[in-house]
Design a protein around this motif. Structure first.
Motif, mmCIF file in Angstrom:
data_model
loop_
_atom_site.group_PDB
_atom_site.id
_atom_site.type_symbol
_atom_site.label_atom_id
_atom_site.label_comp_id
_atom_site.label_asym_id
_atom_site.label_seq_id
_atom_site.Cartn_x
_atom_site.Cartn_y
_atom_site.Cartn_z
ATOM 1 N N PRO A 266 27.533 -13.287 -5.126
ATOM 2 C CA PRO A 266 28.106 -12.324 -3.171
ATOM 3 C C PRO A 266 26.465 -11.411 -3.365
ATOM 4 O O PRO A 266 25.947 -10.964 -2.141
ATOM 5 C CB PRO A 266 28.066 -11.215 -4.590
ATOM 6 C CG PRO A 266 29.482 -11.886 -5.447
ATOM 7 C CD PRO A 266 28.806 -13.376 -5.612
ATOM 8 N N GLU A 267 25.596 -11.683 -4.062
ATOM 9 C CA GLU A 267 24.134 -11.073 -3.894
ATOM 10 C C GLU A 267 23.689 -12.057 -3.171
ATOM 11 O O GLU A 267 23.181 -11.321 -1.986
ATOM 12 C CB GLU A 267 23.616 -10.954 -4.442
ATOM 13 C CG GLU A 267 22.100 -10.714 -5.243
ATOM 14 C CD GLU A 267 21.535 -9.295 -4.921
ATOM 15 O OE1 GLU A 267 20.687 -9.455 -3.550
ATOM 16 O OE2 GLU A 267 22.461 -8.225 -4.684
ATOM 17 N N GLN B 182 22.321 -10.121 1.380
ATOM 18 C CA GLN B 182 20.824 -10.630 1.829
ATOM 19 C C GLN B 182 20.829 -10.644 3.025
ATOM 20 O O GLN B 182 20.534 -10.945 3.984
ATOM 21 C CB GLN B 182 20.145 -11.190 0.430
ATOM 22 C CG GLN B 182 19.712 -10.905 -0.810
ATOM 23 C CD GLN B 182 19.200 -11.485 -1.572
ATOM 24 O OE1 GLN B 182 18.957 -13.304 -1.322
ATOM 25 N NE2 GLN B 182 19.269 -11.465 -2.643
ATOM 26 N N VAL B 183 22.227 -12.390 3.494
ATOM 27 C CA VAL B 183 21.972 -12.623 4.396
ATOM 28 C C VAL B 183 22.700 -11.642 5.581
ATOM 29 O O VAL B 183 22.458 -11.350 6.600
ATOM 30 C CB VAL B 183 22.427 -13.616 4.148
ATOM 31 C CG1 VAL B 183 23.758 -14.424 5.896
ATOM 32 C CG2 VAL B 183 22.183 -14.837 3.328
ATOM 33 N N VAL B 184 23.769 -10.837 5.386
ATOM 34 C CA VAL B 184 24.532 -9.866 6.150
ATOM 35 C C VAL B 184 23.346 -9.116 6.741
ATOM 36 O O VAL B 184 23.146 -8.591 7.511
ATOM 37 C CB VAL B 184 25.778 -9.572 5.407
ATOM 38 C CG1 VAL B 184 26.561 -8.230 6.356
ATOM 39 C CG2 VAL B 184 26.553 -10.281 5.870
ATOM 40 N N ASP C 95 37.844 -11.841 -7.140
ATOM 41 C CA ASP C 95 36.120 -11.353 -6.583
ATOM 42 C C ASP C 95 35.932 -11.208 -5.712
ATOM 43 O O ASP C 95 35.355 -11.096 -5.022
ATOM 44 C CB ASP C 95 35.729 -13.136 -6.605
ATOM 45 C CG ASP C 95 36.315 -13.948 -8.245
ATOM 46 O OD1 ASP C 95 35.562 -12.878 -9.403
ATOM 47 O OD2 ASP C 95 35.094 -14.693 -8.226
ATOM 48 N N CYS C 96 37.269 -10.852 -4.404
ATOM 49 C CA CYS C 96 37.087 -10.009 -3.197
ATOM 50 C C CYS C 96 36.523 -9.436 -3.022
ATOM 51 O O CYS C 96 35.615 -9.038 -2.123
ATOM 52 C CB CYS C 96 38.752 -10.412 -2.424
ATOM 53 S SG CYS C 96 39.035 -9.771 -3.014
ATOM 54 N N PHE C 97 36.587 -8.245 -4.342
ATOM 55 C CA PHE C 97 36.563 -7.056 -4.449
ATOM 56 C C PHE C 97 34.862 -6.723 -4.505
ATOM 57 O O PHE C 97 34.051 -6.383 -3.003
ATOM 58 C CB PHE C 97 37.242 -5.715 -4.866
ATOM 59 C CG PHE C 97 38.476 -5.735 -4.846
ATOM 60 C CD1 PHE C 97 39.226 -5.788 -4.183
ATOM 61 C CD2 PHE C 97 39.248 -6.461 -6.724
ATOM 62 C CE1 PHE C 97 40.340 -5.884 -3.997
ATOM 63 C CE2 PHE C 97 40.971 -7.564 -6.086
ATOM 64 C CZ PHE C 97 41.569 -6.682 -5.182
ATOM 65 N N GLU C 98 34.232 -7.676 -4.985
ATOM 66 C CA GLU C 98 32.672 -7.566 -5.169
ATOM 67 C C GLU C 98 31.897 -8.046 -3.838
ATOM 68 O O GLU C 98 31.269 -7.581 -3.316
ATOM 69 C CB GLU C 98 32.760 -8.156 -7.138
ATOM 70 C CG GLU C 98 30.798 -8.497 -6.273
ATOM 71 C CD GLU C 98 30.399 -9.243 -7.682
ATOM 72 O OE1 GLU C 98 29.056 -9.198 -8.100
ATOM 73 O OE2 GLU C 98 31.675 -9.797 -8.774
ATOM 74 N N ILE C 99 32.801 -9.431 -3.574
ATOM 75 C CA ILE C 99 32.406 -9.680 -1.990
ATOM 76 C C ILE C 99 32.371 -8.928 -0.585
ATOM 77 O O ILE C 99 31.427 -8.644 -0.147
ATOM 78 C CB ILE C 99 33.015 -11.013 -2.126
ATOM 79 C CG1 ILE C 99 32.780 -11.982 -2.876
ATOM 80 C CG2 ILE C 99 32.877 -11.871 -0.013
ATOM 81 C CD1 ILE C 99 34.169 -12.953 -2.857
ATOM 82 N N VAL C 100 33.795 -8.545 -0.902
ATOM 83 C CA VAL C 100 33.809 -6.929 0.554
ATOM 84 C C VAL C 100 32.851 -6.296 0.647
ATOM 85 O O VAL C 100 31.718 -6.188 1.220
ATOM 86 C CB VAL C 100 34.731 -6.460 0.646
ATOM 87 C CG1 VAL C 100 35.111 -5.233 1.529
ATOM 88 C CG2 VAL C 100 35.990 -7.936 0.732
ATOM 89 N N VAL D 35 29.036 -7.246 1.482
ATOM 90 C CA VAL D 35 29.467 -7.063 2.886
ATOM 91 C C VAL D 35 29.230 -5.828 3.980
ATOM 92 O O VAL D 35 28.368 -5.452 4.771
ATOM 93 C CB VAL D 35 30.741 -7.953 3.633
ATOM 94 C CG1 VAL D 35 30.762 -7.813 5.114
ATOM 95 C CG2 VAL D 35 31.029 -9.440 3.290
ATOM 96 N N SER D 36 30.246 -5.015 2.789
ATOM 97 C CA SER D 36 30.158 -3.490 3.215
ATOM 98 C C SER D 36 28.681 -3.019 3.226
ATOM 99 O O SER D 36 28.320 -1.973 4.211
ATOM 100 C CB SER D 36 30.527 -3.050 2.959
ATOM 101 O OG SER D 36 30.985 -1.289 2.713
ATOM 102 N N GLN D 37 28.155 -3.068 2.334
ATOM 103 C CA GLN D 37 26.545 -2.509 2.027
ATOM 104 C C GLN D 37 25.736 -3.107 2.485
ATOM 105 O O GLN D 37 24.391 -2.671 2.902
ATOM 106 C CB GLN D 37 26.180 -3.100 0.065
ATOM 107 C CG GLN D 37 27.055 -2.223 -0.624
ATOM 108 C CD GLN D 37 27.052 -0.639 -1.187
ATOM 109 O OE1 GLN D 37 25.540 0.057 -0.841
ATOM 110 N NE2 GLN D 37 28.273 0.040 -1.452
ATOM 111 N N ALA D 38 25.701 -4.122 2.636
ATOM 112 C CA ALA D 38 25.195 -4.925 3.942
ATOM 113 C C ALA D 38 25.017 -4.293 4.989
ATOM 114 O O ALA D 38 24.527 -4.641 6.443
ATOM 115 C CB ALA D 38 24.574 -6.369 3.700
ATOM 116 N N LYS D 39 25.835 -3.410 6.101
ATOM 117 C CA LYS D 39 26.191 -2.346 6.887
ATOM 118 C C LYS D 39 26.615 -3.573 7.952
ATOM 119 O O LYS D 39 26.790 -3.285 9.051
ATOM 120 C CB LYS D 39 25.001 -2.099 7.409
ATOM 121 C CG LYS D 39 24.020 -1.434 5.949
ATOM 122 C CD LYS D 39 24.822 -0.250 5.883
ATOM 123 C CE LYS D 39 24.427 0.888 5.189
ATOM 124 N NZ LYS D 39 24.860 1.873 4.824
#
Length: 316
Positions: free
Chosen positions: A116-117, A121-123, A149-154, A157-161
């Motif tokens: 997820p990290e 970084q990519v997004v 695991d979807c919650f950490e992944i999402v 994505v959210s934190q990356a805007k």
């Protein structure tokens, strides 16, 4: 509601997008992925997968097309996102869901669900590099093996805007098995994030679409494989239309053959049509018999002539 025509590597190319957007009321499309490794790709790579860039990033019927990128190096993903944006892309979509072994082996697609990290970084790199008026979205699965695991992944994505997120409601290990679909997780995600969502997976009919909306609370749906099984699936899901008749599908097959297939496209046509039949057979029993007749043909003209003779026999 919105209905989106999703990407399918090696199948949903620009010709197929052109034809399907002509007969369906899709809100936008997403290209097959542009593979990014360790360089900024030349313009022709983007034009090859998204020739719509030369016509305001839209199909001839006016449906917008997003360019999808697949890779794991934030810097190079951002560089190529900027290149696509400069070429006029309507939007940039980032692929973190492809389950293909060859892609995952090279640490692309769904392989990043385990990091997820790195997704963050990519997004983040792409969103910061691309002009603000061009949306940057992502597509994920629920996880590699554990859907929780979807919650950490999402969150990454959210934190990356990211501007939008498509969620295929299966894990990577769940493949494309109908029994593995978990729409209820999209509802849980919706309650935890402010990122606009698109639900993907197992929408094969109007009723499936309604069931998905009811379960997920999300009224934007993406269709992929089903759009090849039944060519007017977009309008079935969005407007409750009846499925196309087999006779209409045959006319569509002929029309597809008459699209501009000059140069390289001509040599791909027989394989693309045969791939399409593998999907049509799942919805139209008559497709299996016709496929047996044309599968031995590798010449475009011979295939088209056979399809026309078959069409004529339907009305004899």
């Amino acid at each position: 509601m919105r209905v989106v025509l999703g990407p399918m590597e090696g199948v949903l190319d620009s010709l197929m997008r052109e034809m399907l957007t002509e007969i369906n009321d899709y809100d936008f499309c997403v290209t097959e992925f542009v593979r990014v490794i360790d360089q900024t790709l030349p313009d022709h790579m983007f034009y090859r997968l998204c020739p719509e860039l030369k016509q305001d990033s839209a199909t001839k019927s006016g449906v917008p097309v997003k360019v999808q990128l697949l890779g794991q190096e934030p810097e190079w993903m951002a560089e190529n996102a900027v290149r696509a944006a400069n070429l006029g892309a309507y939007g940039i979509d980032l692929n973190f869901g492809c389950p293909a072994k060859t892609v995952n082996k090279s640490k692309g697609g769904a392989a990043l669900l385990q990091q997820p990290e790195l997704i963050y970084q990519v997004v983040k790199a792409c969103r910061e590099a691309v002009p603000a008026h061009i949306p940057v979205s992502a597509k994920i699965r629920l996880g590699w093996e554990n859907p929780d695991d979807c919650f950490e992944i999402v969150d990454a994505v959210s934190q990356a805007k990211a501007d939008e997120l498509t969620v295929h409601a299966r894990t990577k290990m769940g493949g494309y098995k109908a029994s593995e679909i978990k729409w209820e997780y999209i509802d849980k995600i919706r309650q935890k994030t402010s990122v606009p969502l698109i639900a993907n997976g197992e929408v094969w009919s109007y009723q499936d679409g309604q069931d998905c909306i009811k379960t997920t609370g999300v009224d934007s749906l993406m269709v992929c494989r089903g759009a090849l099984n039944i060519p007017n699936l977009g309008n079935m899901v969005k407007h409750n239309h009846e499925a196309m008749s087999w006779n209409e599908v045959v006319e569509l097959l002929i029309k597809y053959s008459e699209f501009e297939v000059n140069g390289d496209k001509a040599k791909y046509y027989p394989n693309r049509v045969k791939q399409w039949f593998s999907y049509l057979r799942q919805a139209y029993p008559d497709a299996a018999d016709l496929f047996r007749e044309i599968r031995v043909k590798n010449d475009v003209e011979a295939m088209v002539e056979h399809l026309k003779r078959y069409r004529d026999s339907l009305y004899a």
